[in-house]
Design a protein around this motif. Structure first.
Motif, PDB file in Angstrom:
ATOM      1  N   GLU A 697       0.809  -1.250  -0.241  1.00  0.00           N
ATOM      2  CA  GLU A 697       0.302  -0.390  -0.156  1.00  0.00           C
ATOM      3  C   GLU A 697       0.351   1.544   0.103  1.00  0.00           C
ATOM      4  O   GLU A 697       0.527   2.445  -0.654  1.00  0.00           O
ATOM      5  CB  GLU A 697      -0.949   0.214   1.291  1.00  0.00           C
ATOM      6  CG  GLU A 697      -2.189  -1.317   1.599  1.00  0.00           C
ATOM      7  CD  GLU A 697      -2.768  -0.751   0.342  1.00  0.00           C
ATOM      8  OE1 GLU A 697      -3.690   0.125  -1.238  1.00  0.00           O
ATOM      9  OE2 GLU A 697      -3.258  -2.262  -0.613  1.00  0.00           O
ATOM     10  N   SER A 698       2.229   1.093   0.096  1.00  0.00           N
ATOM     11  CA  SER A 698       3.125   2.353   0.748  1.00  0.00           C
ATOM     12  C   SER A 698       3.837   2.112  -0.476  1.00  0.00           C
ATOM     13  O   SER A 698       5.031   1.205  -0.737  1.00  0.00           O
ATOM     14  CB  SER A 698       3.734   2.263   2.408  1.00  0.00           C
ATOM     15  OG  SER A 698       3.153   1.738   2.773  1.00  0.00           O
ATOM     16  N   ALA A 699       3.649   2.872  -1.634  1.00  0.00           N
ATOM     17  CA  ALA A 699       4.362   2.649  -3.309  1.00  0.00           C
ATOM     18  C   ALA A 699       5.735   3.491  -2.853  1.00  0.00           C
ATOM     19  O   ALA A 699       5.828   4.031  -2.008  1.00  0.00           O
ATOM     20  CB  ALA A 699       3.751   3.041  -4.469  1.00  0.00           C
ATOM     21  N   GLY A 700       6.204   2.585  -3.907  1.00  0.00           N
ATOM     22  CA  GLY A 700       7.891   2.807  -3.768  1.00  0.00           C
ATOM     23  C   GLY A 700       8.411   2.773  -4.376  1.00  0.00           C
ATOM     24  O   GLY A 700       8.474   1.502  -5.438  1.00  0.00           O
ATOM     25  N   ASN A 701       9.488   3.293  -5.461  1.00  0.00           N
ATOM     26  CA  ASN A 701      11.058   3.028  -6.057  1.00  0.00           C
ATOM     27  C   ASN A 701      12.071   2.383  -5.691  1.00  0.00           C
ATOM     28  O   ASN A 701      12.393   3.379  -4.058  1.00  0.00           O
ATOM     29  CB  ASN A 701      11.042   3.652  -6.713  1.00  0.00           C
ATOM     30  CG  ASN A 701       9.667   3.858  -8.194  1.00  0.00           C
ATOM     31  OD1 ASN A 701       8.937   2.704  -8.535  1.00  0.00           O
ATOM     32  ND2 ASN A 701       9.387   5.358  -8.701  1.00  0.00           N
ATOM     33  N   GLY A 702      13.149   1.999  -6.170  1.00  0.00           N
ATOM     34  CA  GLY A 702      13.839   1.455  -5.477  1.00  0.00           C
ATOM     35  C   GLY A 702      14.124   0.936  -3.962  1.00  0.00           C
ATOM     36  O   GLY A 702      15.215   1.309  -3.084  1.00  0.00           O
ATOM     37  N   ARG A 703      13.615  -0.194  -4.300  1.00  0.00           N
ATOM     38  CA  ARG A 703      13.376  -0.893  -2.842  1.00  0.00           C
ATOM     39  C   ARG A 703      14.209  -2.161  -2.417  1.00  0.00           C
ATOM     40  O   ARG A 703      14.251  -2.872  -3.885  1.00  0.00           O
ATOM     41  CB  ARG A 703      11.860  -1.045  -2.116  1.00  0.00           C
ATOM     42  CG  ARG A 703      11.113   0.199  -1.785  1.00  0.00           C
ATOM     43  CD  ARG A 703      11.317   0.979  -0.777  1.00  0.00           C
ATOM     44  NE  ARG A 703      10.501   2.026  -1.262  1.00  0.00           N
ATOM     45  CZ  ARG A 703       9.478   2.416  -0.409  1.00  0.00           C
ATOM     46  NH1 ARG A 703       9.363   0.699   0.195  1.00  0.00           N
ATOM     47  NH2 ARG A 703       8.561   3.756  -0.380  1.00  0.00           N
ATOM     48  N   ALA A 704      15.320  -2.159  -1.330  1.00  0.00           N
ATOM     49  CA  ALA A 704      15.892  -3.096  -1.519  1.00  0.00           C
ATOM     50  C   ALA A 704      14.534  -4.161  -0.842  1.00  0.00           C
ATOM     51  O   ALA A 704      14.602  -4.229   0.164  1.00  0.00           O
ATOM     52  CB  ALA A 704      17.331  -3.309  -0.412  1.00  0.00           C
TER      53      ALA A 704
END
Length: 740
Positions: A697-704
């Protein structure tokens, strides 16, 4: 003062009566203008009291002369015997007493004096002298009976009178003795200086003497203590030498100006001090403490020159401000035979409080000094101040010679003789004085151990330890402090110290502080002290691993370590891009490291004893983009500033994969998370590791989104395969980060 009821009634009437000499009229002479001689003033002046048959006539009597004459004649036949010294001028004096020939007799009646203030025409009121103390010396040629002396301050005129009780005879050789404590002896004549100047010079000299004496005593005591703590060369553990027993701070004989020339015989010594007698000097309370040295000099001269004794009778004197004065010579630490308590001078010490305490209690400062002296003298011979002792009388008016008297070890003069001394008010304070003199040290507690840290009720140190303590008992009431280690005396310190250093062997020890009161009573407090000279050990170098989180200019990492210590870790400090201090129980720390730059993390572990050791590790985060991956299946490029390098790849076909091969010690798959993202399957060196769901639900790019780490660097291949999740098949991959 013991008086019969007729004498008491007679004394009560004296202020309202006029002295009349039969056939010659009143003897009261007109005031004499005081003068001061230019030569040296005498130390002692004596004036005899002459007996006269006198009648006492009330000033308010108004009957006719014939009736008065008949009444007077009838009373004169029954009138008590009287003696007087008419009002007269004298050389300067400050202390007055009355003496008589027989030292074993006591006057039956009342003796009063009045004096004129120096340089004025002002006369004091009549003052009653205390005469109920029999001679307390061993007698001998020239010894006289006497009243207690009275301090009147600088004076140059005197008048005296005595009225015997009933038909009692007057003592033979009755005379007034005036003492000038500031006059030089006649064998060393010198010009008198103005009184005001004498007082200033005397006070300054006294203060210099006191300070010099205290400084010498303190330095000598510290020097003896330091020398005692030194270990002899060529020896192992030397025996601990206890500090010298502290002497109460006092004004020495030289400081108060004792006249040693008038002391003709050497001091005599007796055995152990079994009892301390408390007296009052009955010299009056209207003095300033600045005059105390003069009063003591006056008492010395009165005892020697008027009473015929060899020296001042008391062993110690205390003024109302609490200052202690050395009395009879011979050494304050020795059992000097005094002249103070008839029949009980042997094996005893006496302290006299300067003043009259029949109705006035002594101040707290004086009470503390009396208690200190009593504890000092009795404790030196291991005699408890709160105890009792049976002493054989040498002969007094209360206990005949040979009779045993059971006495408190801190007793009043009246306990052995028929006297008011030391006064009702002071006598009522003796229980409190005994309690203070005989109490155990109170409130003893550990404050800390220098060189050690506290944890869980114990102290930890590398080796040297400095027990430090506090207590509520005043320093003046303490003898010394001892430090015992595992039941063995290891160090000692003077009464004014509150810490001491000890050297301990490795291991756990019980360190006990033992406080010793002047009375000999003790109190203890103990602590467990653990000596640990060994630094913590790292079982292996710190481990740096990539962790889940956001990857951008930096990569999220976790620093972990494994350090152990026998006494436990107190703290850990991690130094990298910044410095962080952590508790000893912490085993990892999260941080970040800039992509492409080598980063070093140093871990320092400190144990509870203060020992430290460090280890470090260096790693470089490296980014492998999606463009560097080996692809299978269909992938399409997507561009966004949130992607690493601004570009990533997206795939929806089941089985499509990206693979990266690298050599390092940790790896992390970087992907995007959205509410519609699908799942991926992770393979490490072609072994299936599990499924990672990228939906969030917490969208984000560049996540390990997935990480693995190894203790050593090696070559590995990570393959990420799209699952083609039903309803949300799309996944976005942004690369792989590893630590080199």
């Amino acid at each position: 003062m013991r008086r019969s009821r007729p004498t008491a009634r007679l004394v009560a009437l004296l202020p309202a009566l006029t002295v009349v000499i039969t056939g010659s009229g009143a003897v009261m002479q007109s005031p004499v203008v005081p003068t001061r001689t230019t030569g040296p003033d005498p130390v002692l002046q004596t004036f005899g009291l002459t007996e006269s048959r006198m009648r006492l006539t009330s000033e308010s009597q108004t009957k006719d002369q014939n009736a008065a004459a008949r009444s007077t004649e009838g009373r004169a036949a029954r009138a008590p015997r009287t003696a007087e010294l008419a009002r007269r001028s004298t050389a300067p004096f400050s202390l007055v007493g009355v003496t008589w020939a027989d030292p074993h007799s006591a006057p039956q009646g009342a003796i009063e004096v009045r004096t004129r203030r120096l340089g004025t025409t002002t006369w004091s009121s009549w003052r009653l002298l205390e005469t109920d103390n029999p001679d307390a010396s061993a007698g001998g040629p020239g010894v006289r009976g006497s009243s207690d002396p009275l301090w009147v301050g600088p004076s140059d005129g005197v008048q005296a009178r005595m009225i015997a009780t009933g038909e009692a005879a007057l003592p033979a050789g009755l005379r007034v003795d005036l003492i000038n404590p500031d006059a030089p002896e006649t064998d060393t004549p010198q010009a008198m200086t103005p009184v005001a100047q004498e007082t200033r010079q005397e006070k300054a000299q006294e203060e210099r003497h006191e300070k010099a004496q205290e400084k010498r005593h303190r330095k000598a005591q510290e020097k003896r203590y330091e020398k005692a703590q030194e270990k002899p060369k060529g020896t192992g553990d030397a025996p601990v030498v206890l500090p010298v027993r502290p002497v109460p701070r006092l004004v020495t004989r030289s400081a108060w100006g004792a006249d040693e020339k008038i002391v003709k015989e050497p001091p005599e010594y007796t055995g152990a001090v079994h009892i301390v007698f408390v007296h009052h000097t009955a010299t009056g309370n209207g003095y300033d403490c600045a005059d105390s040295a003069s009063i003591v000099r006056g008492i010395e001269r009165f005892h020697v020159k008027s009473k015929g004794w060899n020296d001042i009778g008391y062993n110690f004197l205390v003024d109302k401000c609490g200052r202690i004065f050395e009395g009879r010579g011979g050494g304050v630490h020795r059992s000097v035979l005094g002249a103070h308590t008839l029949g009980f001078n042997a094996n005893a010490s006496a302290v006299a409080v300067i003043g009259d305490y029949r109705s006035t209690a002594i101040p707290a400062a004086a009470r503390a000094s009396v208690a200190q002296l009593a504890a000092y003298k009795l404790g030196a011979w291991s005699n408890p101040p709160l105890g009792k002792v049976g002493l054989v009388s040498g002969g007094s008016d209360r206990f005949p010679a040979g009779r045993t008297a059971l006495l408190n070890r801190i007793a009043g003069h009246r306990d052995t003789g028929r006297t008011e001394c030391p006064g009702n008010a002071l006598y009522a304070q003796l229980p409190a004085i005994r309690a203070s003199a005989g109490a155990a040290p109170a409130g003893l507690r550990y404050r800390k151990v220098n060189g050690a840290s506290a944890y869980g009720g114990k102290f930890y140190t590398k080796g040297p330890a400095g027990p430090a303590w506090d207590l509520t008992t005043p320093t003046r009431m303490m003898d010394r402090f001892e430090v015992w280690v595992d039941g063995r005396l290891s160090a000692a310190a003077p009464s004014g110290h509150r810490q001491v250093a000890v050297q301990l062997e490795p291991g756990e020890h019980k360190v006990t502080v033992r406080a010793v009161h002047l009375s000999g009573k003790v109190a203890t407090t103990s602590a467990e002290v653990i000596v640990d000279p060994v630094a913590p050990e790292f079982s292996e170098p710190p481990l740096v691993a990539l962790r889940e989180g956001t990857v951008g200019a930096t990569a999220p990492v976790r620093v972990g370590w494994a350090a152990t210590d026998t006494s436990g870790l107190k703290s850990v400090r991690v130094t990298g891009a910044d410095t962080t201090s952590l508790s000893g129980g912490t085993r990892q720390h999260t941080a970040t490291a800039r992509l492409g730059d080598p980063a070093t993390w140093a871990v320092t572990a400190t144990d509870r004893a203060g020992n430290s050791s460090s280890d470090s590790v260096t790693r470089t985060p490296v980014l492998l983009t999606e463009a560097e991956a080996t692809r299978t299946g269909t992938w399409r490029a997507v561009r966004d500033q949130g992607f690493l390098g601004g570009e990533a790849v997206a795939g929806a076909a089941a089985g499509a994969s990206l693979s990266w091969t690298f050599t390092g010690s940790s790896a992390a798959v970087v992907a995007s998370r959205t509410a519609t993202s699908g799942r991926v399957r992770i393979y490490l060196d072609e072994e299936f590791q599990g499924i990672v769901d990228l939906r969030s639900e917490s969208a984000g790019n560049g996540r390990a989104v997935w990480t693995r780490s190894w203790r050593t660097s090696g070559t590995h291949t990570v393959r990420v395969q799209a699952e083609g999740t039903s309803g949300r098949p799309s996944v976005v991959l942004d690369g792989l980060v590893y630590l080199r």
